[in-house]
Write a protein that holds these residues in place. Structure first.
Motif, mmCIF file in Angstrom:
data_model
loop_
_atom_site.group_PDB
_atom_site.id
_atom_site.type_symbol
_atom_site.label_atom_id
_atom_site.label_comp_id
_atom_site.label_asym_id
_atom_site.label_seq_id
_atom_site.Cartn_x
_atom_site.Cartn_y
_atom_site.Cartn_z
ATOM 1 N N ALA A 57 0.850 -1.239 -0.088
ATOM 2 C CA ALA A 57 0.031 -0.070 0.024
ATOM 3 C C ALA A 57 0.744 1.265 0.125
ATOM 4 N N PHE A 122 -5.225 3.969 -9.168
ATOM 5 C CA PHE A 122 -5.866 3.778 -7.769
ATOM 6 C C PHE A 122 -6.618 2.890 -7.712
ATOM 7 N N ALA A 123 -7.518 2.648 -8.892
ATOM 8 C CA ALA A 123 -8.495 1.550 -8.709
ATOM 9 C C ALA A 123 -7.903 0.324 -9.101
ATOM 10 N N THR A 124 -6.861 0.038 -9.859
ATOM 11 C CA THR A 124 -6.203 -1.193 -10.129
ATOM 12 C C THR A 124 -5.379 -1.419 -8.796
ATOM 13 N N HIS A 126 -6.331 -1.167 -5.981
ATOM 14 C CA HIS A 126 -7.267 -2.143 -5.057
ATOM 15 C C HIS A 126 -7.423 -3.621 -5.375
ATOM 16 N N ASP A 130 -4.946 -3.879 0.127
ATOM 17 C CA ASP A 130 -6.246 -3.109 0.940
ATOM 18 C C ASP A 130 -5.818 -1.769 1.041
ATOM 19 N N LEU A 131 -6.515 -0.906 0.592
ATOM 20 C CA LEU A 131 -6.018 0.738 0.630
ATOM 21 C C LEU A 131 -7.323 1.409 0.893
ATOM 22 N N HIS A 132 -6.934 2.130 2.048
ATOM 23 C CA HIS A 132 -7.546 3.149 2.485
ATOM 24 C C HIS A 132 -7.151 4.572 2.595
#
Length: 253
Positions: A57, A122-124, A126, A130-132
Motif C-alpha cells: 500500500a 488507484f482503482a487497479t 485495490h 487493501d487501501l484506505h
C-alpha cells in the motif's frame, strides 16, 4: 472570458485522448500490475511495514505520481508542440483568445487526462492491496494540483522544444530519475546520511510525501513544506507561461 474558445481547445485535446483511450488506459493497468508483482509481492513480502502501512500500500502514491508526472508533461507538451510543428500555431495566436484562455484549454485537458489515468491506477491498486485513504478530498485536491503544475511545465517544454526528441529529454533525464530518488518506492527515513539530507533538496520528494500524507497521514518531511513546494512549482511554471506569451518567445518565430 471566452468559454466557447476554451471549450473548443479542451474538446479537441480530449478527442485526441479518446481516439487512443483503450491504449492509454491499458498501459497504466499493465504497468501497475507489473509493479505490484515485482515490488508489492516479490520485494514487499521481504520487507516490514513502514509505520503501520504495508509496503504494497505504501508504494501506491508514488506509483500514481510517477505516472501523473510523465503523462501531464507528455500530454501538455505534445498538445502545444503539434500546432508549432504543423504551422497552425499562428491561427491559434490570431484567434480571439487570451493567453490565459489558451493555457486553460490546453493545461485543463492535459491535467484531466493524467488525473483519469492516475485514478485508473488507484482503482487497479485495490485489486492487489487493501487501501484506505485518510483524507480523500485532500487527496483529489493534491492530485489536481500536481497534475496542473506538471501540465504547465509540459506546456513550457512543448514551446521550448524544437523537435520530438527534445520533448523526451527532460522527462527521461530529469523527472523520472528524480522521482525514483524522491522516495516513490521507499521511505526517506531508511536512507543513511548524507543521502537523506541530499534527498531533501529533491523537490519531487516533497510532492510524493505530501501526496502520501493524504493517504496514510505519514510523511518524511513537513506537510506544509510539501504543499508550499508543490504550489511554488506550479506558480513558477505559470509565471514562465505568462512570460512566454508576453514576449512571444518561440511562439512567433
Amino acid at each position: 472570458m471566452n468559454l466557447h474558445g476554451i471549450w473548443a481547445i479542451y474538446r479537441f485535446e480530449m478527442a485526441r485522448f479518446g481516439r487512443t483511450i483503450w491504449t492509454s488506459l491499458a498501459t497504466p493497468v499493465i504497468t501497475t500490475t507489473l509493479y505490484f508483482i515485482v515490488f508489492g509481492s516479490a520485494i514487499g513480502s521481504q520487507m516490514k511495514n513502514i509505520g503501520d502501512v504495508p509496503y504494497g500500500a505504501f508504494i501506491v502514491p508514488g506509483l500514481m505520481l510517477l505516472t501523473i508526472f510523465s503523462e501531464s508533461v507528455f500530454n501538455a507538451s505534445l498538445g502545444i508542440y503539434m500546432p508549432k510543428f504543423t504551422g497552425t500555431i499562428y491561427e491559434l495566436l490570431s484567434a480571439p483568445l487570451s493567453a490565459v484562455e489558451t493555457v486553460i484549454g490546453y493545461v485543463g485537458a492535459a491535467a484531466t487526462k493524467s488525473m483519469v489515468i492516475g485514478l485508473v491506477i488507484f482503482a487497479t491498486a485495490h485489486l492487489f492491496v487493501d487501501l484506505h485513504v485518510a483524507h480523500p478530498l485532500l487527496m483529489l485536491f493534491y492530485l489536481l494540483l500536481v497534475a496542473a503544475s506538471f501540465s504547465l511545465f509540459g506546456f513550457c517544454l512543448g514551446i521550448w522544444a524544437n523537435g520530438f526528441e527534445q520533448l523526451q529529454i527532460i522527462p527521461l533525464l530529469v523527472i523520472t530519475p528524480l522521482t525514483f530518488l524522491g522516495g516513490a518506492f521507499y521511505s526517506l527515513s531508511v536512507l543513511p546520511e548524507p543521502w537523506r539530507t541530499v534527498s531533501l533538496f529533491n523537490p519531487i520528494a516533497y510532492l510524493i510525501n505530501g501526496f502520501r500524507w493524504t493517504f496514510f497521514g505519514i510523511s518524511d518531511v513537513d506537510v506544509l513544506a510539501c504543499v508550499a513546494v508543490t504550489a511554488g512549482f506550479g506558480a513558477l511554471c505559470l509565471a514562465a507561461v505568462v512570460t512566454i506569451f508576453h514576449t512571444g518567445w518561440r511562439l512567433k518565430s
